[in-house]
Scaffold this active site. Structure first.
Site, PDB file in Angstrom:
ATOM      1  N   HIS A  58      39.863  35.339  39.063  1.00 38.45           N
ATOM      2  CA  HIS A  58      38.901  35.574  40.147  1.00 38.45           C
ATOM      3  C   HIS A  58      37.670  36.320  39.645  1.00 38.45           C
ATOM      4  O   HIS A  58      37.757  37.101  38.700  1.00 38.45           O
ATOM      5  CB  HIS A  58      39.588  36.359  41.271  1.00 38.45           C
ATOM      6  N   ASP A  79      39.921  39.375  37.092  1.00 40.09           N
ATOM      7  CA  ASP A  79      41.322  39.427  36.647  1.00 40.09           C
ATOM      8  C   ASP A  79      41.745  38.206  35.834  1.00 40.09           C
ATOM      9  O   ASP A  79      42.921  37.937  35.705  1.00 40.09           O
ATOM     10  CB  ASP A  79      42.248  39.598  37.860  1.00 40.09           C
ATOM     11  N   SER A  88      42.123  31.627  47.432  1.00 40.02           N
ATOM     12  CA  SER A  88      41.872  33.038  47.133  1.00 40.02           C
ATOM     13  C   SER A  88      40.399  33.341  46.884  1.00 40.02           C
ATOM     14  O   SER A  88      39.991  34.494  46.997  1.00 40.02           O
ATOM     15  CB  SER A  88      42.680  33.464  45.904  1.00 40.02           C
TER      16      SER A  88
END
Ligand SMILES: *[C@@H]1O[C@H](CO)[C@@H](O)[C@H](O)[C@H]1NC(C)=O
Ligand SMILES: *[C@@H]1O[C@H](CO)[C@@H](O)[C@H](O)[C@H]1NC(C)=O
Length: 385
Positions: free
Chosen positions: A353, A350, A39
């Site tokens: 990230h 978050d 991610s």
């Protein structure tokens, strides 16, 4: 020529010579980027395959959710910008995509080794092995169109067959393998053989990319996983304060988790040295992402950010977790976990990230080679011709 410079030419190690010689050369002129990762560099794979992120993801730069786990651009986006490319399309995103300047195989939650978890348990089927297999198929299938001389509307959106050897191949993966070891309850001691195994799997996939023609390999090591706010006691109900002495470092990061990341990085760097000997035609750059991120975290206030444990979007307090952009019940009341006022002041978007502001800060530090071995700016990182 003065005797002095002759002596320098004769006795300086060869890497020094290549750096010096390179300054007289023009930049690499990469035709494409191919990226592998999780991610941290997914630009739409997970969103295309499963459920997309929702706003406020993407709010800062794209003003809509665009399959990135951040409020805006990722480090791979800044790499693409810096090299003069459009942002990379995810390989499996079939809508409105162009692969003329490369493709992104990275997928959120991806690991180097296969996990025993599905997407619904927080895993990903797009392991590094699958990502390099996707490169294999991508190269073979686009090549077919060129061979059949079907140079029409199809091939316009593909890299040319000869671009694969000249492209830059970027890697940023391993964080979720370490996260899996941590969530399996492993510590610094018992994770060592596991981490060695993970690095062996990584080696096989780098070899696959080399065999598919990759000659410039730009490899990020893994970041300080113990500095992710969700790992910190303040946000992690499994680790309530007070914690044992030595559990946290001076920045509030979980020490043993960072030590596991460092063990991975030490083994990865050793592998890079081995691969350079094995593939002398390749240029393999090791980028110390851990140090770049840790430098930002250590100097957060000085660099204009709030405390690195602060989370901009999402509610993770006292054992209650409501993910960014979601609604959830906290103490019998429904709350909406929206974005903070000014994400540009936060390092963590978050809890897992990084924000666009942090990604930009880090990209600015790594692109000029100041965290690379050898210390080459990215535009000079290809093999000497
Ligand atoms: C997955 O499960 C198998 C069988 O239980 C086990 O041997 C393997 O180590 C597991 N893999 C990971 C990455 O945990
Ligand atoms: C790279 O850029 C950063 C940020 O602008 C700067 O602090 C650093 O000195 C530069 N390093 C080199 C080697 O140019």
């Amino acid at each position: 020529m003065a005797i002095g410079s002759l002596v320098i030419l004769l006795f300086f190690p060869s890497w020094f010579l290549s750096v010096q010689t390179r300054e007289e050369l023009k930049s690499c002129d990469f035709p494409a980027i191919f990226n592998f990762g999780d991610s941290n560099s997914d630009t739409g794979c997970t969103a295309a395959a499963f459920y997309p992120e929702i706003l406020p993801y993407g709010q800062t730069f794209f003003h809509e959710a665009v399959g990135r786990a951040s409020d805006g651009r990722l480090i791979i986006d800044f790499i693409a910008e810096y090299l003069g490319f459009p942002y990379l399309s995810a390989y499996i995103n079939s809508i409105g995509t162009s692969y003329r300047h490369g493709a992104n195989f990275a997928a959120g939650s991806s690991t180097i080794r296969r996990q025993n978890r599905t997407y619904f348990d927080g895993g990903s089927p797009f392991t590094l092995e699958i990502q390099t297999e996707q490169l294999n198929q991508f190269k073979a299938r686009t090549g077919k169109f060129f061979n059949r001389a079907e140079r029409n509307s199809f091939t316009r959106n593909f890299p040319k067959p000869e671009d694969f050897a000249k492209a830059i191949y970027t890697f940023d993966i391993g964080q979720n393998d370490i996260a899996a070891a941590i969530s399996n309850g492993m510590g610094m001691e018992d994770s060592q053989p596991v981490i060695s195994d993970i690095v062996d799997y990584f080696a096989n996939q780098v070899q696959n990319v080399y065999e598919l023609g990759g000659r410039t390999l730009w490899i990020h090591n893994t970041g300080p996983i113990g500095c992710l706010p969700v790992a910190m006691p303040a946000h992690n109900a499994n680790k309530q304060t007070p914690v044992a002495a030595g559990y946290l470092d001076q920045n509030g990061c979980v020490q043993y988790q960072n030590d596991m990341a460092k063990d991975f990085n030490k083994k990865l760097k050793k592998l890079v040295v081995k691969l350079r000997a094995q593939f002398p035609e390749a240029s393999i750059i090791y980028v110390d992402m851990f140090s770049a991120k840790y430098e930002l975290i250590s100097n957060a206030n000085k660099e204009g950010f709030v405390d690195p444990s602060e989370i901009c979007c999402g509610y993770h307090e006292d054992g209650n977790n409501v993910n960014c952009g979601n609604k959830g019940m906290v103490n019998g009341k429904e709350i909406y976990a929206g974005s903070c006022e000014d994400p540009s002041k936060y390092i963590s978007w978050d809890g897992v990230h990084y924000t666009e502001a942090a990604n930009h800060w880090i990209a600015n530090r790594i692109l000029n080679g100041s965290f690379s071995d050898p210390p080459l700016p990215i535009q000079y990182s290809c093999p000497l011709q």
